[in-house]
Scaffold this active site. Sequence first.
Site, PDB file in Angstrom:
ATOM      1  CB  CYS A 256     -16.868   0.965 -27.345  1.00 15.97           C
ATOM      2  SG  CYS A 256     -15.608   1.819 -28.335  1.00 15.97           S
ATOM      3  CB  ALA A 258     -21.102  -5.002 -25.794  1.00 15.64           C
ATOM      4  N   PRO A 259     -22.056  -3.954 -22.830  1.00 22.04           N
ATOM      5  CG  PRO A 259     -22.654  -4.579 -20.650  1.00 22.04           C
ATOM      6  CD  PRO A 259     -21.605  -3.829 -21.428  1.00 22.04           C
ATOM      7  N   GLY A 260     -24.501  -2.699 -23.235  1.00 25.04           N
ATOM      8  CA  GLY A 260     -25.689  -1.964 -23.638  1.00 25.04           C
ATOM      9  C   GLY A 260     -26.337  -1.081 -22.598  1.00 25.04           C
ATOM     10  CE  LYS A 262     -20.809   3.635 -19.813  1.00 25.23           C
ATOM     11  NZ  LYS A 262     -20.689   2.168 -19.683  1.00 25.23           N
ATOM     12  CG  ASP A 279     -19.145  -5.161 -29.022  1.00 21.87           C
ATOM     13  OD1 ASP A 279     -18.831  -4.417 -28.076  1.00 21.87           O
ATOM     14  OD2 ASP A 279     -18.687  -6.303 -29.169  1.00 21.87           O
ATOM     15  CG  ASP A 307     -11.983  -2.083 -34.807  1.00 27.24           C
ATOM     16  OD1 ASP A 307     -12.027  -1.053 -34.109  1.00 27.24           O
ATOM     17  OD2 ASP A 307     -10.995  -2.844 -34.816  1.00 27.24           O
ATOM     18  CB  CYS A 379     -14.865   1.400 -16.215  1.00 34.09           C
ATOM     19  SG  CYS A 379     -14.339   0.143 -17.388  1.00 34.09           S
TER      20      CYS A 379
END
Length: 439
Positions: A256, A258-260, A262, A279, A307, A379
């Site tokens: 998973c 985005a936004p990139g 990690k 993504d 997915d 998060c």
Amino acid sequence: MALSKQITARELALEILEAVLEQGAYANLALNKALNQSHLSNTDKALVTELVYGTLTRKITLEWYLSSFIPDRDQLDSPVYPVLLLTLYQMLYLKKIPNRAAIHQAVDLVKKRLHSAAGGYVNAVLRKIQDQGVPDPASIKRLNKRLSVTYSLPVWLVRDLITEYGQERAEAIMASLLWRNRASIRIQNLAEKASLRDQLDARDSEISPYGLVKDHGPFAASQAFKEGLVTIQDESSQLVAPTLNLEGWERVLDACSAPGGKTTHIASYLDKGQVVALDLYDHKLALIEETAQRLGLTDRIKTQRLDARAVHKVFPPRYFDKILVDAPCSGIGLLRRKPDIRYRKNQEDLDQLQAVQLEILDSVCQTLQEGGIITYSTCTIFAKENQEVIQKFLEGHPDFEQVPLIHPKTEMMVDGCLLITPELFGTDGFFISQLRKKS
């Protein structure tokens, strides 16, 4: 949201607030788009950001204050109510703006959009507040309601935080969500940390060896950012990639991505290896590719629209050496810099998200090598999306075991996981844990 070249800072802030509050726009996206299209000075852009994020952060508190002066808000024509919210925020929390100036500008805003009578109403309400002052939330008898108004959080979130952390720590967490969000970056090369710290007038992160922080400052405008020496990433998020203990040769899945942030951090550890970044949306994958290009990491990253729950249908067994699942979650840990999240989520979302999180883990684990590891992160700071997910996954997958993580800051260690709550170090709230597939 149509923008005029002659639009003022407060007019733009009002349009963004209306888009968020009335049309369901995401504050960060609406704000960035509006600022990029505007011809405002940097000073005025900073004011717009302050007004939008400040009003959204304090919205529940501001609404409670206004309820003492407005008998029926539903009878107000748009944009009277958002103008009142916006102006009351200035009057109470922005001491550099005189009340008379804030009220005058509020009246002008309403007159431009409606008529003189509406302007007169706004003037009367705000003058009355100025004369009488606002009521004290301490007068609210019910604890959850009082804390909701004091810290501008939904009652369900107040209740759940108290249940999870106890009243004293929960209040500390709530209070920390009102702190100013600071800017943070991740440096690409640790050898350059000292020189970049001086160049950017920053200081070291308390928790990440890769992190530099400052209270204010557009890191993205710096030469170091443009040259790909640093990238924007919260300090707690910077702790994820190192847990994979990469040696450089591995084939890694970022399920998973985005936004990139990690993804590119993972790629920075690789030389012969590659990270496959997934993504659901092409425009989000494009963000990863753009960041990878700026950082000089395109040869180590392969993006793919998929997915994460379908990974096992596309990739064969034992295809990946290591996997990161930075799972979709409620985002409660991000409230300081994405204040509108608190108005988009509810308790039921946590149950639904847990099911998705487990589906993703169940899918990706089928493509992992024996002895390989999965780092699971979110998060958010609720056990339902964190420890409970790990526990349920292990119950259903006896071929996996938990790998205890460690960090010098022992206050963020919980049951072998990293749990960083926002009040500890002023970072995003974050959770990191790890699983190993038994050989």
